[in-house]
Design a protein around this motif. Structure first.
Motif, PDB file in Angstrom:
ATOM      1  N   THR A  13     -20.911  59.821 134.172  1.00  0.00           N
ATOM      2  CA  THR A  13     -19.761  60.726 134.150  1.00  0.00           C
ATOM      3  C   THR A  13     -19.993  61.886 133.177  1.00  0.00           C
ATOM      4  N   GLY A  14     -19.830  63.117 133.709  1.00  0.00           N
ATOM      5  CA  GLY A  14     -19.949  64.316 132.881  1.00  0.00           C
ATOM      6  C   GLY A  14     -21.360  64.675 132.459  1.00  0.00           C
ATOM      7  N   LEU A  15     -22.352  64.031 133.063  1.00  0.00           N
ATOM      8  CA  LEU A  15     -23.741  64.292 132.645  1.00  0.00           C
ATOM      9  C   LEU A  15     -24.253  65.594 133.253  1.00  0.00           C
ATOM     10  N   ASN A  16     -24.494  66.598 132.420  1.00  0.00           N
ATOM     11  CA  ASN A  16     -25.140  67.848 132.813  1.00  0.00           C
ATOM     12  C   ASN A  16     -26.394  68.025 131.963  1.00  0.00           C
ATOM     13  N   ILE A  17     -27.485  68.310 132.609  1.00  0.00           N
ATOM     14  CA  ILE A  17     -28.772  68.410 131.926  1.00  0.00           C
ATOM     15  C   ILE A  17     -29.233  69.864 131.941  1.00  0.00           C
ATOM     16  N   PRO A  18     -29.290  70.522 130.780  1.00  0.00           N
ATOM     17  CA  PRO A  18     -29.775  71.908 130.740  1.00  0.00           C
ATOM     18  C   PRO A  18     -31.300  71.946 130.629  1.00  0.00           C
TER      19      PRO A  18
ATOM     20  N   SER B  81     -39.789  62.016 132.396  1.00  0.00           N
ATOM     21  CA  SER B  81     -38.444  62.088 131.814  1.00  0.00           C
ATOM     22  C   SER B  81     -37.947  60.688 131.442  1.00  0.00           C
ATOM     23  N   ASP B  82     -37.126  60.636 130.402  1.00  0.00           N
ATOM     24  CA  ASP B  82     -36.579  59.386 129.895  1.00  0.00           C
ATOM     25  C   ASP B  82     -35.137  59.230 130.384  1.00  0.00           C
ATOM     26  N   ILE B  83     -34.924  58.326 131.335  1.00  0.00           N
ATOM     27  CA  ILE B  83     -33.567  58.100 131.842  1.00  0.00           C
ATOM     28  C   ILE B  83     -33.101  56.678 131.499  1.00  0.00           C
ATOM     29  N   SER B  84     -33.624  56.159 130.392  1.00  0.00           N
ATOM     30  CA  SER B  84     -33.249  54.798 129.970  1.00  0.00           C
ATOM     31  C   SER B  84     -31.771  54.716 129.590  1.00  0.00           C
ATOM     32  N   ALA B  85     -31.156  55.851 129.191  1.00  0.00           N
ATOM     33  CA  ALA B  85     -29.743  55.845 128.801  1.00  0.00           C
ATOM     34  C   ALA B  85     -28.826  55.489 129.959  1.00  0.00           C
ATOM     35  N   ILE B  86     -29.318  55.666 131.187  1.00  0.00           N
ATOM     36  CA  ILE B  86     -28.506  55.308 132.355  1.00  0.00           C
ATOM     37  C   ILE B  86     -29.153  54.145 133.110  1.00  0.00           C
ATOM     38  N   GLY B  87     -29.971  53.389 132.390  1.00  0.00           N
ATOM     39  CA  GLY B  87     -30.537  52.174 132.976  1.00  0.00           C
ATOM     40  C   GLY B  87     -31.848  52.366 133.699  1.00  0.00           C
ATOM     41  N   GLY B  88     -32.462  53.554 133.579  1.00  0.00           N
ATOM     42  CA  GLY B  88     -33.721  53.814 134.243  1.00  0.00           C
ATOM     43  C   GLY B  88     -34.906  53.644 133.303  1.00  0.00           C
ATOM     44  N   PRO B  89     -36.093  53.994 133.747  1.00  0.00           N
ATOM     45  CA  PRO B  89     -37.290  53.866 132.912  1.00  0.00           C
ATOM     46  C   PRO B  89     -37.354  54.951 131.839  1.00  0.00           C
ATOM     47  N   THR B  90     -38.232  54.733 130.872  1.00  0.00           N
ATOM     48  CA  THR B  90     -38.390  55.693 129.779  1.00  0.00           C
ATOM     49  C   THR B  90     -39.318  56.847 130.142  1.00  0.00           C
TER      50      THR B  90
ATOM     51  N   ASN C 289     -38.496  73.189 128.984  1.00  0.00           N
ATOM     52  CA  ASN C 289     -37.834  72.510 127.876  1.00  0.00           C
ATOM     53  C   ASN C 289     -36.557  71.903 128.448  1.00  0.00           C
ATOM     54  N   ILE C 290     -36.583  70.581 128.651  1.00  0.00           N
ATOM     55  CA  ILE C 290     -35.490  69.903 129.345  1.00  0.00           C
ATOM     56  C   ILE C 290     -34.659  69.117 128.335  1.00  0.00           C
ATOM     57  N   GLY C 291     -33.371  69.396 128.329  1.00  0.00           N
ATOM     58  CA  GLY C 291     -32.479  68.707 127.405  1.00  0.00           C
ATOM     59  C   GLY C 291     -32.168  67.285 127.839  1.00  0.00           C
ATOM     60  N   ILE C 292     -31.753  66.457 126.930  1.00  0.00           N
ATOM     61  CA  ILE C 292     -31.256  65.079 127.114  1.00  0.00           C
ATOM     62  C   ILE C 292     -32.345  64.121 127.601  1.00  0.00           C
TER      63      ILE C 292
ATOM     64  N   THR D 212     -31.399  62.463 144.241  1.00  0.00           N
ATOM     65  CA  THR D 212     -31.194  61.804 142.953  1.00  0.00           C
ATOM     66  C   THR D 212     -29.978  62.325 142.208  1.00  0.00           C
ATOM     67  N   VAL D 213     -29.881  63.648 142.057  1.00  0.00           N
ATOM     68  CA  VAL D 213     -28.785  64.242 141.291  1.00  0.00           C
ATOM     69  C   VAL D 213     -27.798  64.921 142.242  1.00  0.00           C
TER      70      VAL D 213
END
Length: 228
Positions: free
Chosen positions: A205-210, A97-106, A51-54, A155-156
């Motif tokens: 900035t400040g992106l932490n994914i639980p 995973s959906d990383i469209s919020a940072i300009g990546g693919p959905t 269960n991956i947040g964000i 990547t991270v």
């Protein structure tokens, strides 16, 4: 009369010595060796889900193949405790995973590098067919997994795993080659869950994914053992 008494005494002494010898022999049969040690080749096959947040998606954890050492102590000829020792390395990434919020693919996979697991596991076992060549057993116990040497990949920025307790169940068998050496086949299922924090502040900035990750590996092993 004196000769008869000496004969009776001799027979009694012979009988006593024979009984002692039989008792000594019985205490050194394979069923009564207190300790045994095994060396196995083990395949570690995770049955992962997450269960991956964000960013959402799921987790994928690679299989691993390792040598494993274990020690078993018999309290009786049927009841024993086993401690297994080994360490594994796994590659980790997310899926869909959906990383469209940072300009990546959905929908994409995110490389999370690799991590080592040290999962000492203690089980209480019941061994069947004591005294026979083929000796199956079942067991259940606890596991404590230590995550170490995590590499975040390219990547991270960082990935942190929480050490965790789990439950273990097993079945297997020993097959005697002689009274000391034997072949072993063993299967264990470990129910293991860990909390993961992905530091992706290099992407935003400040992106932490639980994430909450079920690893639940199946361990399949075959090897040789020695009793002492």
């Amino acid at each position: 009369m004196k000769k008869l008494s000496l004969a009776v005494a001799a027979i009694a002494l012979f009988g006593f010595n024979t009984t002692q010898a039989q008792q000594q022999e019985n205490t050194t049969t394979p069923d009564f060796y207190r300790w045994q040690v095994r060396m196995r080749a083990v395949g570690v096959i995770p049955a992962e889900s997450a269960n991956i947040g964000i960013i959402g998606g799921d987790a994928a954890i690679s299989n691993s193949y390792i040598p494993e050492l274990d020690f078993t102590y018999f309290f009786t000829k049927n009841i024993a405790a086993e401690l297994i020792l080994g360490t594994t390395k796994h590659d980790v990434h997310t899926t869909a995973s959906d990383i469209s919020a940072i300009g990546g693919p959905t929908s994409t996979d995110v490389n999370l590098g690799s991590v080592y697991l040290l999962p000492p596991t203690l089980t209480l076992q019941y061994h069947f067919n004591a005294g026979q060549a083929f000796k199956p057993y079942v067991g259940a116990g606890v596991n404590y997994t230590i995550f170490y040497n995590a590499e975040a990949g390219t990547t991270v920025k960082d990935v942190k795993y929480d050490n965790a307790f789990g439950y273990a169940f097993q079945l297997g068998f020993d097959y005697n080659i002689n009274d000391r050496f034997f072949i072993n086949v063993d299967a264990k299922k470990i129910f293991l869950k860990t909390d993961v924090t992905v530091d992706a502040s290099n992407l935003a900035t400040g992106l932490n994914i639980p994430a909450s990750v079920d690893i639940n590996p199946l361990l399949l092993g075959v090897g040789m053992g020695y009793r002492f």
